[in-house]
Design a protein around this motif. Structure first.
Motif, mmCIF file in Angstrom:
data_model
loop_
_atom_site.group_PDB
_atom_site.id
_atom_site.type_symbol
_atom_site.label_atom_id
_atom_site.label_comp_id
_atom_site.label_asym_id
_atom_site.label_seq_id
_atom_site.Cartn_x
_atom_site.Cartn_y
_atom_site.Cartn_z
ATOM 1 N N ALA A 52 0.847 -1.206 0.000
ATOM 2 C CA ALA A 52 0.000 0.000 0.000
ATOM 3 C C ALA A 52 0.876 1.248 0.000
ATOM 4 C CB ALA A 52 -0.935 -0.005 1.209
ATOM 5 N N ALA A 97 -3.922 1.768 -2.438
ATOM 6 C CA ALA A 97 -4.915 0.878 -1.830
ATOM 7 C C ALA A 97 -4.716 -0.546 -2.308
ATOM 8 C CB ALA A 97 -6.327 1.340 -2.179
ATOM 9 N N THR A 98 -4.837 -1.482 -1.382
ATOM 10 C CA THR A 98 -4.778 -2.902 -1.725
ATOM 11 C C THR A 98 -5.713 -3.652 -0.795
ATOM 12 O OG1 THR A 98 -3.295 -4.800 -2.053
ATOM 13 C CG2 THR A 98 -2.829 -3.407 -0.155
#
Ligand code: NFE
Length: 503
Positions: free
Chosen positions: A69, A425-426
């Motif tokens: 991230a 974002a992950t």
């Protein structure tokens, strides 16, 4: 009657849950993160390229998700063009960590809520691992200690599997799963350098060269993990579901669902992913907009003079704040409570008809268990969706290795601008993970992490609405109000990590 369920064990970190029970029903629940850490404070003023290293120290279970991230956030800030090898190496390291984490969560952290560990005393076979376990238990008993002892606590009163052979089979898998987790971690270390806390993941790629011997070692290890997922993990989830079918109807959270999507398929981080992003509100999946995420703190132990948008929050710890009961903030999407995690990831992908394997597995298991897709929002749903995630990820990792180019570049050319900002974002194994970095005068001016367990174990928000886990507990029938095995099973199905949640 008010019950203090803490400290909750077989999770990561310090979580307490207070419940109110009336007529054997939980009528109120408060989830409490009981420590402060301050990563977002001490990242300020550091070199931006320290961020993917330092944020990994938020957690020893999901460090690679934080590295990823942070790298994505920096890639967006620096506007990097990531080479194909860099993208794939990120996926291979992060994916191996997911596989380890799912097996740990089910076997070591949750299975003993259903499996009767005392059955080992009846074991009469010759398996060395089981005899070792039996001998250890007998020695504990002979020493006069109460049984079960750590790490098999708590063992609350309630309905466990009562078939001795089934219990002993499950205990055998409990031990095997540890060996398999080791293989997943070794695979992650092939390209990550070590486990935990890799030095290889960088914004723009990874520092390891994908040589043929490393690729073949990785494939051998992940193939073993994949086979365990299909031959043992998934059948065990099906067995638990068969023995405890009422848990398809226990532990539903009462809001929406958010997934950022997992594993980019092209070098553009923001394009197509193996599992699709989306936010599921009122039955429809919408595109995720980071600007709609806020973090409420009315019931969290912080004060702030600003609105709590991800990019501009200014927070001061306020340990004695009136009505605040947790060090966890309360993230909300457009003011709404959402659950993140395996059920969110699978439902958001499934409802968009995105990944064909997700669709096939959801429909196969729904038919087998005679459930609707909406029942993936439940204790069993979360366990099943972790297993579906594991199966999809393992196959994807093996396919990704074939796309590596042993002679190609693994890193983008990198220079850190004087000022920039970026979101990254992950999906960590426990759910959506968002990092935000703002750089001023070449240093980190602001860093914010909005973390899976921060969403799921959040306290009440500014409107007084409960967090996902609180809402899943409220309304649950409990057989023994003083112990609440049902509540423990609900909490474990979320797999909370409080080190991450408070960060
Ligand atoms: Ni500490 Fe983590 C995961 C992250 S959870 S384990 O998965 O990010 O809040």
């Amino acid at each position: 009657m008010k019950v203090d369920l803490g400290p909750i064990t077989r999770i990561e970190g310090h979580l307490n849950v207070h419940t109110t029970v009336e007529n054997n029903v939980i009528t109120d629940a408060q989830c409490m993160g009981e420590m402060f850490r301050g990563f977002e404070v001490f990242l300020q003023g550091r070199d931006p390229l320290d961020a993917q290293q330092i944020t990994q120290r938020i957690c020893g279970v999901c460090p690679y998700a934080h590295a990823i991230a942070s790298s994505y956030a920096q890639e967006n800030a620096y506007q990097l063009k990531v080479p194909s090898n860099g993208r794939i190496l990120h996926n291979l390291i992060q994916g191996a960590n997911h596989l380890y984490d799912y097996l740990l969560q089910f076997y070591q952290l949750s299975a003993l809520d259903f499996v009767d560990v005392t059955a080992i005393l009846k074991y009469k076979g010759k398996d060395a691992d089981l005899l070792h376990l039996k001998g250890w238990v007998q020695a504990e008993l002979a020493s006069g200690k109460p049984f079960p002892a750590a790490p098999f606590l708590p063992r609350l009163s309630g309905n466990y599997i009562n078939d001795t052979d089934l219990n002993i089979g499950a205990l055998k898998h409990y031990i095997e799963a540890m060996h398999i987790q080791q293989k997943a971690n070794r695979a992650a270390a092939i390209f990550g350098g070590k486990f935990p806390h890799t030095t290889a993941i960088f914004p723009g790629g990874a520092t390891q060269t994908p040589s043929i011997d490393k690729i073949s070692n990785y494939v051998a290890l992940i193939t073993e993990v994949r086979n365990f997922i299909h031959n043992t993990y998934i059948p065990d989830i099906v067995a638990v579901a068969g023995g405890f079918p009422n848990y398809w109807n226990i532990g539903a959270s009462k809001g929406g669902f958010l997934s950022y999507g997992l594993m980019p398929l092209t070098s553009d981080r923001n394009s197509k992913r193996l599992m699709a992003p989306g936010v599921l509100l009122d039955g429809t999946v919408q595109k995720v907009d980071f600007e709609r995420i806020t973090q409420d703190i009315n019931h969290s132990k912080y004060s702030s003079p600003t609105a709590l948008k991800v990019r501009d929050a200014v927070l001061t710890p306020a340990p004695h704040k009136k009505d605040a009961y947790s060090w966890i903030k309360a993230p909300r999407y457009n003011g709404r409570m959402v659950e993140v995690g395996p059920s969110a990831r699978i439902m958001v992908d499934y409802l968009q008809g995105h990944n064909p394997t997700v669709k096939k597995l959801v429909e196969t298991f729904a038919k087998m268990a005679k459930i609707q897709a909406s029942q993936l929002n439940s204790v069993l749903g979360r366990h099943l969706c972790r297993a579906i995630s594991a199966a999809v990820i393992a196959d994807f990792l093996l396919a990704e290795t074939e796309r590596l180019d042993p002679k190609g570049p693994t890193m983008a050319d990198l220079s850190v601008p004087a000022s920039a900002e970026g979101f990254g974002a992950t999906e960590a194994s426990r759910g959506g993970l968002l990092h935000y970095i703002r750089i001023e005068k070449h240093k980190i001016a602001r860093y914010e992490c909005v973390v899976p367990t921060t969403w799921n174990a959040s306290p009440r928000d500014d409107q007084g609405n409960p967090g996902a886990m609180e809402s899943a507990l409220i309304g649950t029938k409990v057989t023994n109000p003083e112990e609440q095995l049902e509540a423990l099973r609900i909490v474990h199905s979320f797999d909370p990590c409080i080190a991450c949640a408070v960060h």
